[in-house]
Design a protein around this motif. Structure first.
Motif, short mmCIF file in Angstrom:
data_model
loop_
_atom_site.label_atom_id
_atom_site.label_comp_id
_atom_site.label_asym_id
_atom_site.label_seq_id
_atom_site.Cartn_x
_atom_site.Cartn_y
_atom_site.Cartn_z
N GLY A 1 39.82 31.35 48.61
CA GLY A 1 41.15 31.97 48.51
C GLY A 1 42.00 31.33 47.44
O GLY A 1 42.73 30.37 47.70
N VAL B 1 44.33 33.00 45.66
CA VAL B 1 45.68 33.58 45.65
C VAL B 1 46.73 32.68 46.32
O VAL B 1 47.81 32.46 45.75
CB VAL B 1 45.65 35.00 46.28
CG1 VAL B 1 47.04 35.45 46.68
CG2 VAL B 1 45.03 35.99 45.29
N ARG C 1 46.51 39.43 34.90
CA ARG C 1 46.71 37.99 35.16
C ARG C 1 47.99 37.46 34.52
O ARG C 1 48.68 36.63 35.09
CB ARG C 1 45.48 37.30 34.58
CG ARG C 1 45.34 35.90 34.95
CD ARG C 1 43.97 35.34 34.69
NE ARG C 1 44.03 33.93 34.98
CZ ARG C 1 44.21 33.43 36.19
NH1 ARG C 1 44.33 34.23 37.23
NH2 ARG C 1 44.28 32.14 36.37
N ALA D 1 49.54 44.11 45.62
CA ALA D 1 48.96 44.09 44.27
C ALA D 1 47.45 43.94 44.38
O ALA D 1 46.96 43.09 45.12
CB ALA D 1 49.53 42.92 43.47
N LYS E 1 40.17 41.72 53.69
CA LYS E 1 41.38 41.00 53.25
C LYS E 1 42.54 41.20 54.23
O LYS E 1 43.58 40.57 54.11
CB LYS E 1 41.78 41.44 51.84
CG LYS E 1 40.82 40.99 50.75
CD LYS E 1 40.96 39.50 50.42
CE LYS E 1 40.02 39.08 49.31
NZ LYS E 1 40.08 37.63 49.03
N GLU F 1 37.70 33.89 54.76
CA GLU F 1 37.98 33.67 53.33
C GLU F 1 37.22 32.44 52.86
O GLU F 1 37.53 31.32 53.27
CB GLU F 1 39.49 33.46 53.14
CG GLU F 1 39.93 33.39 51.68
CD GLU F 1 39.60 34.65 50.90
OE1 GLU F 1 38.53 34.65 50.26
OE2 GLU F 1 40.38 35.63 50.95
N VAL G 1 37.59 34.19 38.05
CA VAL G 1 38.65 33.25 37.68
C VAL G 1 38.10 31.82 37.72
O VAL G 1 38.32 31.02 36.81
CB VAL G 1 39.84 33.39 38.67
CG1 VAL G 1 40.89 32.32 38.43
CG2 VAL G 1 40.46 34.78 38.55
N GLY H 1 48.61 48.65 42.56
CA GLY H 1 47.30 48.68 41.90
C GLY H 1 47.08 47.34 41.20
O GLY H 1 47.80 46.36 41.44
N GLN H 2 46.08 47.34 40.32
CA GLN H 2 45.70 46.09 39.65
C GLN H 2 46.85 45.53 38.80
O GLN H 2 47.49 46.27 38.07
CB GLN H 2 44.54 46.43 38.75
CG GLN H 2 43.73 45.28 38.28
CD GLN H 2 42.50 45.81 37.56
OE1 GLN H 2 42.59 46.26 36.43
NE2 GLN H 2 41.37 45.79 38.23
N VAL H 3 47.10 44.26 38.96
CA VAL H 3 48.13 43.58 38.15
C VAL H 3 47.41 42.59 37.24
O VAL H 3 46.59 41.80 37.71
CB VAL H 3 49.14 42.85 39.06
CG1 VAL H 3 50.09 41.99 38.25
CG2 VAL H 3 49.93 43.86 39.89
N GLY I 1 36.97 39.14 41.27
CA GLY I 1 38.08 38.40 41.89
C GLY I 1 37.98 36.93 41.59
O GLY I 1 37.81 36.52 40.43
N GLY I 2 38.05 36.13 42.66
CA GLY I 2 38.14 34.68 42.51
C GLY I 2 36.99 34.05 41.75
O GLY I 2 37.19 33.10 41.01
N MET J 1 50.96 38.08 36.74
CA MET J 1 50.90 37.64 38.15
C MET J 1 51.97 36.59 38.50
O MET J 1 52.62 36.70 39.54
CB MET J 1 49.48 37.13 38.45
CG MET J 1 49.17 36.97 39.91
SD MET J 1 49.37 38.48 40.86
CE MET J 1 47.85 39.33 40.50
N1 UDP Z 1 43.99 39.16 40.96
C1 UDP Z 1 44.58 39.67 39.82
N2 UDP Z 1 45.07 40.94 39.86
C2 UDP Z 1 45.02 41.72 40.97
C3 UDP Z 1 44.43 41.19 42.14
C4 UDP Z 1 43.92 39.89 42.11
O1 UDP Z 1 44.67 39.00 38.79
O2 UDP Z 1 45.50 42.84 40.92
C5 UDP Z 1 43.45 37.78 40.94
C6 UDP Z 1 44.25 36.79 41.78
O3 UDP Z 1 45.43 36.39 41.10
C7 UDP Z 1 43.22 35.68 41.98
C8 UDP Z 1 41.90 36.45 42.10
O4 UDP Z 1 42.13 37.75 41.50
O5 UDP Z 1 43.18 34.83 40.84
C9 UDP Z 1 41.48 36.64 43.55
O6 UDP Z 1 40.92 35.46 44.03
P1 UDP Z 1 40.75 35.08 45.57
O7 UDP Z 1 39.94 33.83 45.63
O8 UDP Z 1 42.09 34.99 46.23
O9 UDP Z 1 39.99 36.31 46.24
P2 UDP Z 1 38.55 36.98 45.97
O10 UDP Z 1 38.83 38.18 45.12
O11 UDP Z 1 37.67 35.99 45.27
O12 UDP Z 1 38.02 37.35 47.33
#
Ligand code: UDP
Length: 429
Positions: A311, A313, A288, A250, A230, A308, A30, A284-286, A26-27, A291
Protein backbone atom coordinates in the motif's frame (compact mmCIF):
# COMPACT_ATOMS: atom_id res chain seq x y z
CA UNK A 1 28.90 2.03 0.11
CA UNK A 2 29.79 -1.20 -1.69
CA UNK A 3 31.38 -0.93 -5.15
CA UNK A 4 29.09 -0.38 -8.13
CA UNK A 5 27.08 -3.49 -8.99
CA UNK A 6 25.48 -4.54 -12.23
CA UNK A 7 21.83 -5.10 -11.27
CA UNK A 8 19.24 -6.75 -13.51
CA UNK A 9 15.62 -6.35 -12.43
CA UNK A 10 12.78 -8.28 -13.98
CA UNK A 11 9.25 -6.88 -13.79
CA UNK A 12 7.20 -8.92 -16.24
CA UNK A 13 3.93 -6.99 -16.36
CA UNK A 14 4.75 -3.80 -14.51
CA UNK A 15 6.97 -1.57 -16.61
CA UNK A 16 8.47 1.41 -14.82
CA UNK A 17 7.58 3.39 -17.95
CA UNK A 18 3.82 2.63 -17.74
CA UNK A 19 1.14 5.11 -16.72
CA UNK A 20 -0.19 3.95 -13.34
CA UNK A 21 -3.78 3.80 -12.15
CA UNK A 22 -5.21 1.23 -14.61
CA UNK A 23 -6.26 -2.30 -13.65
CA UNK A 24 -2.78 -3.87 -13.81
CA UNK A 25 -0.61 -0.78 -13.28
CA UNK A 26 -0.14 0.38 -9.72
CA UNK A 27 2.31 0.14 -6.86
CA UNK A 28 4.65 -2.35 -8.49
CA UNK A 29 5.33 -0.01 -11.42
CA UNK A 30 6.02 2.85 -8.99
CA UNK A 31 8.19 0.63 -6.78
CA UNK A 32 10.35 -0.74 -9.61
CA UNK A 33 10.85 2.72 -11.14
CA UNK A 34 11.79 4.38 -7.85
CA UNK A 35 14.01 1.55 -6.63
CA UNK A 36 15.85 1.40 -9.97
CA UNK A 37 16.34 5.18 -9.86
CA UNK A 38 17.49 5.08 -6.22
CA UNK A 39 20.05 2.36 -6.97
CA UNK A 40 21.24 4.24 -10.08
CA UNK A 41 21.74 7.35 -7.90
CA UNK A 42 23.98 5.23 -5.70
CA UNK A 43 26.19 4.52 -8.69
CA UNK A 44 24.92 1.08 -9.71
CA UNK A 45 24.30 -0.01 -13.28
CA UNK A 46 20.60 -0.95 -13.35
CA UNK A 47 18.60 -2.50 -16.20
CA UNK A 48 14.91 -3.40 -15.83
CA UNK A 49 13.68 -6.17 -18.14
CA UNK A 50 9.97 -6.12 -18.86
CA UNK A 51 7.70 -7.86 -21.36
CA UNK A 52 7.23 -5.96 -24.58
CA UNK A 53 3.55 -4.92 -24.59
CA UNK A 54 3.70 -2.51 -27.50
CA UNK A 55 5.64 -2.23 -30.76
CA UNK A 56 5.97 1.50 -30.20
CA UNK A 57 8.97 1.41 -27.87
CA UNK A 58 12.61 0.65 -28.77
CA UNK A 59 14.34 -2.46 -27.41
CA UNK A 60 16.26 -0.38 -24.90
CA UNK A 61 15.27 2.92 -23.30
CA UNK A 62 17.73 4.93 -21.22
CA UNK A 63 15.62 6.77 -18.65
CA UNK A 64 16.30 10.26 -17.37
CA UNK A 65 16.64 8.67 -13.92
CA UNK A 66 19.86 6.88 -14.84
CA UNK A 67 18.63 3.32 -15.36
CA UNK A 68 17.66 1.45 -18.53
CA UNK A 69 14.51 -0.46 -19.48
CA UNK A 70 14.74 -3.33 -21.95
CA UNK A 71 11.65 -4.71 -23.68
CA UNK A 72 11.78 -8.46 -24.17
CA UNK A 73 9.55 -10.16 -26.71
CA UNK A 74 7.52 -12.81 -24.87
CA UNK A 75 4.06 -13.37 -26.25
CA UNK A 76 2.24 -10.85 -28.43
CA UNK A 77 3.68 -7.31 -28.35
CA UNK A 78 0.35 -6.01 -27.05
CA UNK A 79 -1.38 -5.66 -23.70
CA UNK A 80 -2.11 -9.04 -22.11
CA UNK A 81 -3.83 -9.19 -18.69
CA UNK A 82 -1.30 -10.31 -16.09
CA UNK A 83 -3.35 -13.37 -15.22
CA UNK A 84 -2.83 -14.62 -18.79
CA UNK A 85 0.93 -14.09 -18.93
CA UNK A 86 2.20 -17.37 -17.48
CA UNK A 87 2.47 -19.25 -20.83
CA UNK A 88 4.84 -16.51 -22.07
CA UNK A 89 7.17 -16.57 -19.05
CA UNK A 90 9.56 -19.23 -20.41
CA UNK A 91 10.16 -16.94 -23.41
CA UNK A 92 10.75 -14.04 -21.06
CA UNK A 93 13.29 -16.13 -19.14
CA UNK A 94 15.04 -17.11 -22.36
CA UNK A 95 14.98 -13.53 -23.62
CA UNK A 96 16.57 -12.22 -20.42
CA UNK A 97 19.14 -15.06 -20.47
CA UNK A 98 20.18 -14.03 -24.00
CA UNK A 99 20.59 -10.42 -22.97
CA UNK A 100 22.64 -11.05 -19.84
CA UNK A 101 24.95 -13.63 -21.33
CA UNK A 102 27.63 -11.12 -22.37
CA UNK A 103 27.26 -8.73 -19.47
CA UNK A 104 26.75 -10.94 -16.45
CA UNK A 105 24.84 -9.11 -13.71
CA UNK A 106 25.96 -9.37 -10.09
CA UNK A 107 22.39 -9.96 -9.02
CA UNK A 108 18.95 -10.44 -10.57
CA UNK A 109 16.06 -8.93 -8.61
CA UNK A 110 12.65 -10.28 -9.66
CA UNK A 111 9.39 -8.48 -8.96
CA UNK A 112 6.16 -10.56 -8.73
CA UNK A 113 6.01 -14.35 -8.83
CA UNK A 114 6.16 -14.78 -12.60
CA UNK A 115 9.27 -12.62 -12.80
CA UNK A 116 10.77 -14.89 -10.15
CA UNK A 117 10.17 -17.84 -12.41
CA UNK A 118 11.71 -15.97 -15.36
CA UNK A 119 14.72 -15.01 -13.19
CA UNK A 120 15.35 -18.60 -12.10
CA UNK A 121 15.12 -19.76 -15.71
CA UNK A 122 17.39 -16.95 -16.95
CA UNK A 123 20.11 -17.57 -14.34
CA UNK A 124 20.05 -21.37 -14.36
CA UNK A 125 23.59 -22.69 -14.01
CA UNK A 126 25.16 -19.21 -13.99
CA UNK A 127 25.63 -18.72 -10.24
CA UNK A 128 24.03 -15.27 -10.44
CA UNK A 129 22.03 -14.82 -7.20
CA UNK A 130 18.29 -14.20 -7.46
CA UNK A 131 16.48 -11.84 -5.11
CA UNK A 132 12.69 -12.10 -5.08
CA UNK A 133 10.09 -9.50 -4.12
CA UNK A 134 6.58 -10.91 -4.44
CA UNK A 135 4.57 -7.65 -4.10
CA UNK A 136 1.48 -9.83 -3.63
CA UNK A 137 1.03 -13.46 -2.66
CA UNK A 138 -1.32 -15.89 -4.37
CA UNK A 139 -2.17 -17.58 -1.07
CA UNK A 140 -3.47 -14.31 0.37
CA UNK A 141 -5.36 -13.46 -2.81
CA UNK A 142 -6.99 -16.89 -2.89
CA UNK A 143 -8.02 -16.61 0.77
CA UNK A 144 -9.78 -13.30 0.17
CA UNK A 145 -11.08 -13.67 -3.35
CA UNK A 146 -11.91 -17.39 -3.38
CA UNK A 147 -13.48 -18.47 -6.64
CA UNK A 148 -13.34 -14.97 -8.12
CA UNK A 149 -9.52 -15.11 -8.05
CA UNK A 150 -8.50 -15.11 -11.72
CA UNK A 151 -4.84 -16.03 -11.10
CA UNK A 152 -3.68 -19.12 -12.99
CA UNK A 153 -4.21 -22.27 -10.91
CA UNK A 154 -0.46 -23.02 -10.94
CA UNK A 155 0.32 -19.79 -9.08
CA UNK A 156 0.48 -21.16 -5.53
CA UNK A 157 2.68 -24.09 -6.53
CA UNK A 158 5.08 -21.96 -8.57
CA UNK A 159 5.17 -19.28 -5.89
CA UNK A 160 6.29 -21.85 -3.33
CA UNK A 161 8.98 -23.11 -5.74
CA UNK A 162 10.22 -19.55 -6.34
CA UNK A 163 10.24 -18.82 -2.59
CA UNK A 164 12.29 -21.97 -2.09
CA UNK A 165 14.78 -21.47 -4.91
CA UNK A 166 15.43 -17.72 -4.73
CA UNK A 167 18.61 -16.87 -2.86
CA UNK A 168 16.86 -14.17 -0.87
CA UNK A 169 13.30 -12.95 -0.49
CA UNK A 170 12.71 -9.28 0.20
CA UNK A 171 9.38 -8.97 2.04
CA UNK A 172 7.89 -5.49 2.26
CA UNK A 173 6.18 -5.83 5.66
CA UNK A 174 5.98 -8.05 8.74
CA UNK A 175 2.64 -9.54 7.71
CA UNK A 176 4.23 -10.83 4.51
CA UNK A 177 7.03 -12.51 6.49
CA UNK A 178 4.43 -14.49 8.44
CA UNK A 179 2.69 -15.49 5.19
CA UNK A 180 5.96 -16.55 3.58
CA UNK A 181 6.96 -18.68 6.55
CA UNK A 182 3.49 -20.27 6.47
CA UNK A 183 4.17 -21.07 2.80
CA UNK A 184 7.32 -22.93 3.80
CA UNK A 185 9.97 -20.25 3.10
CA UNK A 186 13.00 -20.30 5.40
CA UNK A 187 12.88 -17.35 7.80
CA UNK A 188 16.64 -16.88 7.39
CA UNK A 189 16.21 -16.33 3.64
CA UNK A 190 13.83 -13.39 4.18
CA UNK A 191 14.85 -9.75 4.64
CA UNK A 192 12.32 -6.96 5.20
CA UNK A 193 12.70 -3.77 3.19
CA UNK A 194 9.53 -1.69 2.83
CA UNK A 195 8.35 0.11 -0.28
CA UNK A 196 9.19 3.78 -0.27
CA UNK A 197 7.68 7.13 -1.13
CA UNK A 198 9.10 9.99 -3.18
CA UNK A 199 9.38 12.57 -0.39
CA UNK A 200 10.62 15.26 -2.81
CA UNK A 201 7.43 14.93 -4.86
CA UNK A 202 4.91 14.19 -2.10
CA UNK A 203 5.26 17.16 0.24
CA UNK A 204 2.83 18.93 2.60
CA UNK A 205 3.37 22.35 1.02
CA UNK A 206 2.64 23.26 -2.59
CA UNK A 207 -0.31 23.87 -4.88
CA UNK A 208 -3.72 22.29 -4.36
CA UNK A 209 -5.85 20.86 -7.13
CA UNK A 210 -8.95 22.73 -8.29
CA UNK A 211 -11.62 20.07 -7.88
CA UNK A 212 -15.22 19.92 -9.01
CA UNK A 213 -16.74 20.53 -5.57
CA UNK A 214 -20.16 19.58 -4.30
CA UNK A 215 -19.91 22.37 -1.73
CA UNK A 216 -19.69 20.20 1.39
CA UNK A 217 -17.68 21.12 4.49
CA UNK A 218 -15.37 18.09 4.55
CA UNK A 219 -13.65 16.24 1.74
CA UNK A 220 -12.32 12.68 1.86
CA UNK A 221 -10.11 11.04 -0.73
CA UNK A 222 -9.70 7.48 -2.00
CA UNK A 223 -6.85 6.74 -4.44
CA UNK A 224 -6.26 3.43 -6.17
CA UNK A 225 -6.94 1.04 -8.97
CA UNK A 226 -10.67 0.42 -9.24
CA UNK A 227 -10.69 -3.23 -8.27
CA UNK A 228 -13.14 -4.73 -5.78
CA UNK A 229 -10.58 -5.66 -3.14
CA UNK A 230 -9.65 -2.00 -2.60
CA UNK A 231 -12.94 -1.63 -0.67
CA UNK A 232 -14.04 1.62 -2.33
CA UNK A 233 -17.67 0.49 -2.03
CA UNK A 234 -17.30 0.34 1.77
CA UNK A 235 -16.17 3.99 1.79
CA UNK A 236 -19.14 4.92 -0.39
CA UNK A 237 -21.51 3.10 1.99
CA UNK A 238 -19.91 4.86 4.97
CA UNK A 239 -20.70 8.19 3.28
CA UNK A 240 -24.40 7.60 3.96
CA UNK A 241 -23.65 8.10 7.68
CA UNK A 242 -21.43 11.17 7.22
CA UNK A 243 -23.10 14.53 6.93
CA UNK A 244 -21.73 17.52 5.05
CA UNK A 245 -18.91 15.46 3.55
CA UNK A 246 -17.92 14.71 -0.04
CA UNK A 247 -15.79 11.87 -1.34
CA UNK A 248 -13.30 12.12 -4.20
CA UNK A 249 -12.32 8.84 -5.85
CA UNK A 250 -9.13 8.89 -7.96
CA UNK A 251 -8.12 5.91 -10.08
CA UNK A 252 -9.46 3.66 -12.78
CA UNK A 253 -9.37 4.41 -16.50
CA UNK A 254 -8.96 7.94 -17.88
CA UNK A 255 -12.02 10.11 -17.08
CA UNK A 256 -13.47 9.77 -20.60
CA UNK A 257 -13.70 5.97 -20.22
CA UNK A 258 -15.29 5.90 -16.75
CA UNK A 259 -18.79 5.38 -18.22
CA UNK A 260 -17.79 2.04 -19.73
CA UNK A 261 -15.54 0.73 -16.97
CA UNK A 262 -17.46 -2.08 -15.23
CA UNK A 263 -16.10 -1.36 -11.74
CA UNK A 264 -16.70 2.39 -12.08
CA UNK A 265 -20.26 1.69 -13.22
CA UNK A 266 -20.77 -0.69 -10.28
CA UNK A 267 -19.43 1.86 -7.77
CA UNK A 268 -21.75 4.54 -9.15
CA UNK A 269 -24.65 2.15 -8.61
CA UNK A 270 -23.52 1.51 -5.04
CA UNK A 271 -23.42 5.29 -4.49
CA UNK A 272 -26.87 5.73 -6.01
CA UNK A 273 -28.34 2.97 -3.83
CA UNK A 274 -26.72 4.50 -0.73
CA UNK A 275 -28.23 7.87 -1.69
CA UNK A 276 -24.85 9.62 -1.87
CA UNK A 277 -24.19 9.84 -5.61
CA UNK A 278 -24.43 13.66 -5.46
CA UNK A 279 -21.56 13.73 -2.94
CA UNK A 280 -19.15 11.33 -4.67
CA UNK A 281 -16.83 12.63 -7.41
CA UNK A 282 -15.14 10.05 -9.64
CA UNK A 283 -12.04 11.58 -11.22
CA UNK A 284 -10.75 8.54 -13.12
CA UNK A 285 -7.00 8.17 -13.52
CA UNK A 286 -4.97 11.02 -12.03
CA UNK A 287 -1.44 11.47 -13.32
CA UNK A 288 1.42 11.15 -10.91
CA UNK A 289 2.45 14.79 -11.26
CA UNK A 290 -0.99 15.95 -10.07
CA UNK A 291 -1.29 13.47 -7.19
CA UNK A 292 0.39 15.57 -4.43
CA UNK A 293 -1.80 18.59 -5.29
CA UNK A 294 -4.87 16.35 -5.13
CA UNK A 295 -3.83 14.98 -1.75
CA UNK A 296 -3.23 18.47 -0.35
CA UNK A 297 -6.78 19.51 -1.26
CA UNK A 298 -8.60 17.08 1.05
CA UNK A 299 -9.08 16.55 4.81
CA UNK A 300 -8.13 12.87 5.06
CA UNK A 301 -7.18 9.86 2.97
CA UNK A 302 -9.23 6.69 3.33
CA UNK A 303 -7.91 3.30 2.28
CA UNK A 304 -9.86 0.25 3.45
CA UNK A 305 -8.87 -2.69 1.27
CA UNK A 306 -9.86 -6.26 2.22
CA UNK A 307 -6.15 -7.03 2.13
CA UNK A 308 -3.10 -5.05 1.01
CA UNK A 309 0.36 -6.49 0.32
CA UNK A 310 1.95 -3.10 1.06
CA UNK A 311 0.00 0.00 0.00
CA UNK A 312 2.02 2.96 -1.31
CA UNK A 313 -0.95 5.34 -1.36
CA UNK A 314 -1.16 5.82 2.45
CA UNK A 315 2.57 6.60 2.52
CA UNK A 316 2.12 9.20 -0.22
CA UNK A 317 -0.72 10.74 1.78
CA UNK A 318 1.34 10.77 4.98
CA UNK A 319 4.20 12.48 3.13
CA UNK A 320 1.67 15.16 2.06
CA UNK A 321 0.65 15.70 5.70
CA UNK A 322 -2.71 13.93 5.53
CA UNK A 323 -4.25 11.88 8.32
CA UNK A 324 -4.90 8.34 7.05
CA UNK A 325 -7.78 6.07 7.95
CA UNK A 326 -6.86 2.55 6.89
CA UNK A 327 -8.03 -0.99 7.38
CA UNK A 328 -5.82 -2.98 9.75
CA UNK A 329 -4.51 -5.40 7.12
CA UNK A 330 -1.19 -6.34 5.51
CA UNK A 331 1.36 -3.59 5.10
CA UNK A 332 -1.01 -0.90 6.41
CA UNK A 333 -0.45 -2.15 9.95
CA UNK A 334 3.26 -1.29 9.62
CA UNK A 335 2.92 2.07 7.88
CA UNK A 336 -0.05 3.69 9.65
CA UNK A 337 0.56 4.08 13.39
CA UNK A 338 -2.86 3.85 15.00
CA UNK A 339 -3.56 6.99 17.05
CA UNK A 340 -0.36 8.73 15.85
CA UNK A 341 -0.44 9.14 12.04
CA UNK A 342 -4.02 8.01 11.54
CA UNK A 343 -6.56 5.44 12.60
CA UNK A 344 -6.91 1.74 11.84
CA UNK A 345 -10.34 0.20 11.35
CA UNK A 346 -11.56 -3.34 10.63
CA UNK A 347 -11.85 -4.15 6.90
CA UNK A 348 -15.27 -4.57 5.23
CA UNK A 349 -17.12 -2.67 7.94
CA UNK A 350 -18.73 0.56 6.66
CA UNK A 351 -20.40 1.27 10.02
CA UNK A 352 -17.12 1.21 11.99
CA UNK A 353 -15.46 3.24 9.23
CA UNK A 354 -18.21 5.89 9.29
CA UNK A 355 -17.98 6.28 13.06
CA UNK A 356 -14.17 6.63 12.95
CA UNK A 357 -14.34 9.16 10.11
CA UNK A 358 -17.11 11.12 11.85
CA UNK A 359 -14.98 11.58 14.95
CA UNK A 360 -11.87 12.45 12.97
CA UNK A 361 -13.63 15.00 10.77
CA UNK A 362 -15.02 16.66 13.91
CA UNK A 363 -11.51 17.10 15.35
CA UNK A 364 -9.28 19.38 13.23
CA UNK A 365 -6.52 19.49 15.85
CA UNK A 366 -6.17 15.71 15.84
CA UNK A 367 -6.13 15.67 12.03
CA UNK A 368 -3.32 18.18 12.01
CA UNK A 369 -1.31 16.25 14.61
CA UNK A 370 -1.69 13.04 12.58
CA UNK A 371 -0.57 14.94 9.47
CA UNK A 372 2.62 16.25 11.11
CA UNK A 373 3.48 12.82 12.50
CA UNK A 374 2.82 11.25 9.09
CA UNK A 375 5.27 13.59 7.34
CA UNK A 376 7.96 12.77 9.94
CA UNK A 377 7.40 9.04 9.64
CA UNK A 378 7.37 9.00 5.84
CA UNK A 379 10.59 11.04 5.62
CA UNK A 380 12.44 9.18 8.36
CA UNK A 381 11.61 5.63 7.36
CA UNK A 382 10.32 5.42 3.82
CA UNK A 383 12.38 7.78 1.62
CA UNK A 384 13.48 5.86 -1.50
CA UNK A 385 17.14 6.62 -0.81
CA UNK A 386 16.85 4.65 2.41
CA UNK A 387 14.94 1.84 0.69
CA UNK A 388 17.62 1.72 -2.05
CA UNK A 389 20.38 1.59 0.57
CA UNK A 390 18.70 -1.28 2.45
CA UNK A 391 18.11 -3.16 -0.82
CA UNK A 392 21.74 -2.63 -1.78
CA UNK A 393 22.78 -4.23 1.54
CA UNK A 394 20.72 -7.31 0.67
CA UNK A 395 22.43 -7.56 -2.73
CA UNK A 396 25.85 -7.00 -1.19
CA UNK A 397 25.36 -9.86 1.27
CA UNK A 398 24.83 -12.18 -1.70
CA UNK A 399 27.56 -10.96 -4.02
CA UNK A 400 30.33 -10.52 -1.40
CA UNK A 401 33.19 -12.93 -2.12
CA UNK A 402 32.79 -14.45 1.35
CA UNK A 403 29.15 -15.29 0.64
CA UNK A 404 30.20 -18.30 -1.49
CA UNK A 405 27.01 -18.29 -3.51
CA UNK A 406 26.13 -21.71 -4.93
CA UNK A 407 24.54 -21.78 -8.37
CA UNK A 408 20.78 -21.20 -8.18
CA UNK A 409 19.15 -24.61 -7.98
CA UNK A 410 16.10 -24.75 -10.19
CA UNK A 411 15.37 -28.25 -9.16
CA UNK A 412 11.61 -28.11 -9.04
CA UNK A 413 9.95 -30.11 -11.81
CA UNK A 414 7.53 -27.22 -12.12
CA UNK A 415 10.21 -25.06 -13.64
CA UNK A 416 11.45 -27.69 -16.06
CA UNK A 417 7.91 -28.24 -17.14
CA UNK A 418 7.55 -24.55 -17.87
CA UNK A 419 10.82 -24.43 -19.77
CA UNK A 420 9.72 -26.96 -22.34
CA UNK A 421 8.53 -24.34 -24.79
CA UNK A 422 5.24 -24.10 -26.56
CA UNK A 423 4.07 -27.60 -25.75
CA UNK A 424 4.22 -27.02 -21.99
CA UNK A 425 1.39 -28.35 -19.95
CA UNK A 426 0.13 -25.56 -17.75
CA UNK A 427 -2.85 -27.38 -16.37
CA UNK A 428 -3.24 -27.85 -12.64
CA UNK A 429 -1.88 -30.94 -11.09
N1 UDP B 1 -1.98 6.04 -8.74
C1 UDP B 1 -1.89 7.09 -9.62
N2 UDP B 1 -3.02 7.52 -10.25
C2 UDP B 1 -4.24 6.96 -10.03
C3 UDP B 1 -4.33 5.89 -9.11
C4 UDP B 1 -3.17 5.44 -8.47
O1 UDP B 1 -0.81 7.66 -9.85
O2 UDP B 1 -5.20 7.41 -10.62
C5 UDP B 1 -0.75 5.57 -8.05
C6 UDP B 1 -0.72 5.89 -6.55
O3 UDP B 1 -0.39 7.25 -6.33
C7 UDP B 1 0.32 4.88 -6.06
C8 UDP B 1 0.06 3.66 -6.95
O4 UDP B 1 -0.65 4.15 -8.11
O5 UDP B 1 1.63 5.38 -6.29
C9 UDP B 1 -0.79 2.61 -6.25
O6 UDP B 1 0.01 1.89 -5.36
P1 UDP B 1 -0.54 1.03 -4.13
O7 UDP B 1 0.62 0.28 -3.57
O8 UDP B 1 -1.26 1.90 -3.16
O9 UDP B 1 -1.63 0.04 -4.76
P2 UDP B 1 -1.55 -1.11 -5.88
O10 UDP B 1 -2.06 -0.46 -7.14
O11 UDP B 1 -0.13 -1.56 -6.02
O12 UDP B 1 -2.46 -2.21 -5.40
Amino acid sequence: MTGPMRIAMISEHASPLAVVGGVDAGGQNVHVAALAAGLARRGHDVTVYTRRDTTALPDRVETADGYAVEHVLAGPPAEVPKDELLPHIPDLGRGVADRIVDERPDVVHAHFWMSGLAALLATRGTGVPVVQTFHALGTVKRRHQGTSDTSPPQRLRIERAVAHDADRIVATCSDEVAELVRMGARRTSISVVPCGVDVEHFTPTGPRLELPTTGRRHRLLVVGRLVARKGVDDVIRAMARLRDTELVVAGGPPAAEMDIDPEAVRLREVAARAGVLDRVVFLGQVTRDRMPALMRSVDALVTVPWYEPFGIVPLEAMACGLPVVASAVGGLVDTVVDGTTGLLVPPRNPEALAETLRRLLADPVRREAFGFAGVDRARARYAWDRVALDTESVYASLVAPSAAVPPAEVAADDLDELDDGPTIDLTTR
